[in-house]
Design a protein around this motif. Structure first.
Motif, PDB file in Angstrom:
ATOM      1  N   MET A  97     -44.780 -27.683 -32.716  1.00  0.00           N
ATOM      2  CA  MET A  97     -43.478 -28.583 -32.634  1.00  0.00           C
ATOM      3  C   MET A  97     -43.752 -29.948 -32.195  1.00  0.00           C
ATOM      4  O   MET A  97     -44.346 -30.101 -31.329  1.00  0.00           O
ATOM      5  CB  MET A  97     -42.586 -27.542 -31.590  1.00  0.00           C
ATOM      6  CG  MET A  97     -42.090 -26.302 -32.126  1.00  0.00           C
ATOM      7  SD  MET A  97     -40.570 -26.506 -33.164  1.00  0.00           S
ATOM      8  CE  MET A  97     -40.524 -25.048 -34.008  1.00  0.00           C
ATOM      9  N   THR A  98     -43.053 -30.732 -32.881  1.00  0.00           N
ATOM     10  CA  THR A  98     -43.211 -32.140 -32.439  1.00  0.00           C
ATOM     11  C   THR A  98     -41.890 -32.475 -31.452  1.00  0.00           C
ATOM     12  O   THR A  98     -41.198 -31.638 -31.296  1.00  0.00           O
ATOM     13  CB  THR A  98     -42.854 -33.148 -33.699  1.00  0.00           C
ATOM     14  OG1 THR A  98     -41.489 -32.926 -34.265  1.00  0.00           O
ATOM     15  CG2 THR A  98     -43.987 -32.731 -34.699  1.00  0.00           C
ATOM     16  N   SER A  99     -41.840 -33.680 -30.768  1.00  0.00           N
ATOM     17  CA  SER A  99     -40.818 -33.958 -30.074  1.00  0.00           C
ATOM     18  C   SER A  99     -39.618 -34.067 -30.713  1.00  0.00           C
ATOM     19  O   SER A  99     -38.514 -33.941 -30.111  1.00  0.00           O
ATOM     20  CB  SER A  99     -41.253 -35.334 -29.369  1.00  0.00           C
ATOM     21  OG  SER A  99     -41.437 -36.434 -30.215  1.00  0.00           O
ATOM     22  N   GLY A 100     -39.722 -34.452 -32.053  1.00  0.00           N
ATOM     23  CA  GLY A 100     -38.463 -34.713 -32.744  1.00  0.00           C
ATOM     24  C   GLY A 100     -37.930 -33.303 -33.066  1.00  0.00           C
ATOM     25  O   GLY A 100     -36.453 -33.191 -33.020  1.00  0.00           O
ATOM     26  N   ASP A 101     -38.849 -32.285 -33.298  1.00  0.00           N
ATOM     27  CA  ASP A 101     -38.243 -30.860 -33.511  1.00  0.00           C
ATOM     28  C   ASP A 101     -37.627 -30.420 -31.933  1.00  0.00           C
ATOM     29  O   ASP A 101     -36.266 -29.753 -31.873  1.00  0.00           O
ATOM     30  CB  ASP A 101     -39.179 -29.993 -33.746  1.00  0.00           C
ATOM     31  CG  ASP A 101     -39.725 -30.369 -34.949  1.00  0.00           C
ATOM     32  OD1 ASP A 101     -39.107 -30.733 -35.964  1.00  0.00           O
ATOM     33  OD2 ASP A 101     -40.982 -29.641 -35.212  1.00  0.00           O
ATOM     34  N   ILE A 102     -38.021 -30.864 -30.807  1.00  0.00           N
ATOM     35  CA  ILE A 102     -37.358 -30.358 -29.612  1.00  0.00           C
ATOM     36  C   ILE A 102     -36.181 -31.128 -29.370  1.00  0.00           C
ATOM     37  O   ILE A 102     -35.386 -30.647 -28.977  1.00  0.00           O
ATOM     38  CB  ILE A 102     -38.257 -30.632 -28.495  1.00  0.00           C
ATOM     39  CG1 ILE A 102     -39.657 -30.049 -28.707  1.00  0.00           C
ATOM     40  CG2 ILE A 102     -37.825 -30.679 -27.253  1.00  0.00           C
ATOM     41  CD1 ILE A 102     -40.891 -30.229 -27.580  1.00  0.00           C
ATOM     42  N   ARG A 103     -35.989 -32.501 -29.741  1.00  0.00           N
ATOM     43  CA  ARG A 103     -34.785 -33.207 -29.711  1.00  0.00           C
ATOM     44  C   ARG A 103     -33.659 -32.627 -30.252  1.00  0.00           C
ATOM     45  O   ARG A 103     -32.544 -32.471 -29.961  1.00  0.00           O
ATOM     46  CB  ARG A 103     -35.191 -34.705 -29.828  1.00  0.00           C
ATOM     47  CG  ARG A 103     -35.559 -35.493 -28.714  1.00  0.00           C
ATOM     48  CD  ARG A 103     -35.536 -37.041 -28.677  1.00  0.00           C
ATOM     49  NE  ARG A 103     -36.477 -37.363 -30.203  1.00  0.00           N
ATOM     50  CZ  ARG A 103     -37.853 -37.679 -30.151  1.00  0.00           C
ATOM     51  NH1 ARG A 103     -38.290 -37.558 -28.979  1.00  0.00           N
ATOM     52  NH2 ARG A 103     -38.251 -38.214 -31.015  1.00  0.00           N
ATOM     53  N   ARG A 104     -34.090 -32.183 -31.630  1.00  0.00           N
ATOM     54  CA  ARG A 104     -32.976 -31.925 -32.503  1.00  0.00           C
ATOM     55  C   ARG A 104     -32.624 -30.635 -32.055  1.00  0.00           C
ATOM     56  O   ARG A 104     -31.335 -30.145 -31.930  1.00  0.00           O
ATOM     57  CB  ARG A 104     -33.541 -31.489 -33.968  1.00  0.00           C
ATOM     58  CG  ARG A 104     -33.683 -32.807 -35.168  1.00  0.00           C
ATOM     59  CD  ARG A 104     -33.786 -32.573 -36.299  1.00  0.00           C
ATOM     60  NE  ARG A 104     -35.362 -32.329 -36.395  1.00  0.00           N
ATOM     61  CZ  ARG A 104     -36.329 -33.209 -36.308  1.00  0.00           C
ATOM     62  NH1 ARG A 104     -36.194 -34.328 -36.097  1.00  0.00           N
ATOM     63  NH2 ARG A 104     -37.636 -32.753 -36.400  1.00  0.00           N
ATOM     64  N   ALA A 105     -33.480 -29.767 -31.694  1.00  0.00           N
ATOM     65  CA  ALA A 105     -33.173 -28.317 -31.081  1.00  0.00           C
ATOM     66  C   ALA A 105     -32.174 -28.591 -29.816  1.00  0.00           C
ATOM     67  O   ALA A 105     -31.120 -27.810 -29.530  1.00  0.00           O
ATOM     68  CB  ALA A 105     -34.203 -27.421 -30.547  1.00  0.00           C
ATOM     69  N   CYS A 106     -32.506 -29.565 -29.048  1.00  0.00           N
ATOM     70  CA  CYS A 106     -31.585 -29.832 -27.803  1.00  0.00           C
ATOM     71  C   CYS A 106     -30.211 -30.087 -28.227  1.00  0.00           C
ATOM     72  O   CYS A 106     -29.176 -29.957 -27.626  1.00  0.00           O
ATOM     73  CB  CYS A 106     -32.416 -30.742 -26.911  1.00  0.00           C
ATOM     74  SG  CYS A 106     -33.738 -30.006 -26.134  1.00  0.00           S
ATOM     75  N   ARG A 107     -30.255 -31.288 -29.193  1.00  0.00           N
ATOM     76  CA  ARG A 107     -28.797 -31.622 -29.584  1.00  0.00           C
ATOM     77  C   ARG A 107     -27.945 -30.492 -30.267  1.00  0.00           C
ATOM     78  O   ARG A 107     -26.811 -30.618 -29.825  1.00  0.00           O
ATOM     79  CB  ARG A 107     -29.118 -32.792 -30.777  1.00  0.00           C
ATOM     80  CG  ARG A 107     -29.497 -34.253 -29.970  1.00  0.00           C
ATOM     81  CD  ARG A 107     -29.290 -35.526 -30.975  1.00  0.00           C
ATOM     82  NE  ARG A 107     -30.182 -35.179 -32.197  1.00  0.00           N
ATOM     83  CZ  ARG A 107     -31.246 -35.729 -32.326  1.00  0.00           C
ATOM     84  NH1 ARG A 107     -31.900 -35.983 -31.421  1.00  0.00           N
ATOM     85  NH2 ARG A 107     -31.930 -35.288 -33.565  1.00  0.00           N
ATOM     86  N   ARG A 108     -28.628 -29.592 -30.859  1.00  0.00           N
ATOM     87  CA  ARG A 108     -27.947 -28.769 -31.699  1.00  0.00           C
ATOM     88  C   ARG A 108     -27.342 -27.638 -30.548  1.00  0.00           C
ATOM     89  O   ARG A 108     -26.163 -27.426 -30.393  1.00  0.00           O
ATOM     90  CB  ARG A 108     -29.010 -27.866 -32.537  1.00  0.00           C
ATOM     91  CG  ARG A 108     -29.013 -28.465 -33.731  1.00  0.00           C
ATOM     92  CD  ARG A 108     -29.940 -27.591 -34.671  1.00  0.00           C
ATOM     93  NE  ARG A 108     -30.365 -28.420 -35.824  1.00  0.00           N
ATOM     94  CZ  ARG A 108     -31.411 -28.580 -36.258  1.00  0.00           C
ATOM     95  NH1 ARG A 108     -32.360 -28.027 -35.611  1.00  0.00           N
ATOM     96  NH2 ARG A 108     -31.792 -29.465 -37.299  1.00  0.00           N
ATOM     97  N   ALA A 109     -28.292 -27.523 -29.391  1.00  0.00           N
ATOM     98  CA  ALA A 109     -27.894 -26.423 -28.330  1.00  0.00           C
ATOM     99  C   ALA A 109     -26.711 -27.052 -27.577  1.00  0.00           C
ATOM    100  O   ALA A 109     -25.806 -26.442 -27.281  1.00  0.00           O
ATOM    101  CB  ALA A 109     -28.950 -26.112 -27.695  1.00  0.00           C
ATOM    102  N   CYS A 110     -26.706 -28.469 -27.251  1.00  0.00           N
ATOM    103  CA  CYS A 110     -25.653 -29.299 -26.697  1.00  0.00           C
ATOM    104  C   CYS A 110     -24.308 -29.158 -26.948  1.00  0.00           C
ATOM    105  O   CYS A 110     -23.199 -28.941 -26.660  1.00  0.00           O
ATOM    106  CB  CYS A 110     -26.209 -30.556 -26.022  1.00  0.00           C
ATOM    107  SG  CYS A 110     -27.372 -30.762 -24.852  1.00  0.00           S
ATOM    108  N   ALA A 111     -24.488 -29.457 -28.615  1.00  0.00           N
ATOM    109  CA  ALA A 111     -23.371 -29.359 -29.399  1.00  0.00           C
ATOM    110  C   ALA A 111     -22.667 -28.085 -29.256  1.00  0.00           C
ATOM    111  O   ALA A 111     -21.214 -28.016 -29.261  1.00  0.00           O
ATOM    112  CB  ALA A 111     -23.562 -30.021 -30.737  1.00  0.00           C
ATOM    113  N   ALA A 112     -23.479 -26.972 -29.623  1.00  0.00           N
ATOM    114  CA  ALA A 112     -22.790 -25.612 -29.448  1.00  0.00           C
ATOM    115  C   ALA A 112     -22.337 -25.324 -28.270  1.00  0.00           C
ATOM    116  O   ALA A 112     -21.066 -24.858 -28.214  1.00  0.00           O
ATOM    117  CB  ALA A 112     -23.946 -24.807 -29.839  1.00  0.00           C
ATOM    118  N   GLN A 113     -23.069 -25.751 -26.915  1.00  0.00           N
ATOM    119  CA  GLN A 113     -22.193 -25.586 -25.690  1.00  0.00           C
ATOM    120  C   GLN A 113     -20.912 -26.084 -25.406  1.00  0.00           C
ATOM    121  O   GLN A 113     -19.928 -25.488 -25.343  1.00  0.00           O
ATOM    122  CB  GLN A 113     -23.248 -25.975 -24.826  1.00  0.00           C
ATOM    123  CG  GLN A 113     -23.020 -25.502 -23.231  1.00  0.00           C
ATOM    124  CD  GLN A 113     -21.961 -26.410 -22.562  1.00  0.00           C
ATOM    125  OE1 GLN A 113     -21.915 -27.497 -23.000  1.00  0.00           O
ATOM    126  NE2 GLN A 113     -21.066 -25.743 -21.811  1.00  0.00           N
TER     127      GLN A 113
END
Length: 68
Positions: free
Chosen positions: A1-17
């Protein structure tokens, strides 16, 4: 996984929260919509973890010296 993938996953998780918190505020914890939003947030948080985001790397607990 790239750092971009991690950032996207984090943004999705934060938005869902945030959406889950809004649903709980609006409808209450036992409302089916709020529970569905919480489940979605948990799934996306797990995806962020699998992508390589280690929450414990940036968020500390009181036992680790975080201010409360």
């Amino acid at each position: 996984m790239t750092s971009g993938d991690i950032r996207r996953a984090c943004r999705r998780a934060c938005a869902a929260q945030r959406r889950a918190a809004q649903a709980i505020t609006r409808h209450g914890l036992t409302h089916p919509r709020a529970q569905a939003m919480l489940a979605a947030a948990a799934v996306l948080a797990a995806a962020a973890w699998r992508a390589g985001h280690r929450v414990t790397d940036i968020h500390t607990t009181p036992e680790q010296g975080a201010s409360v």
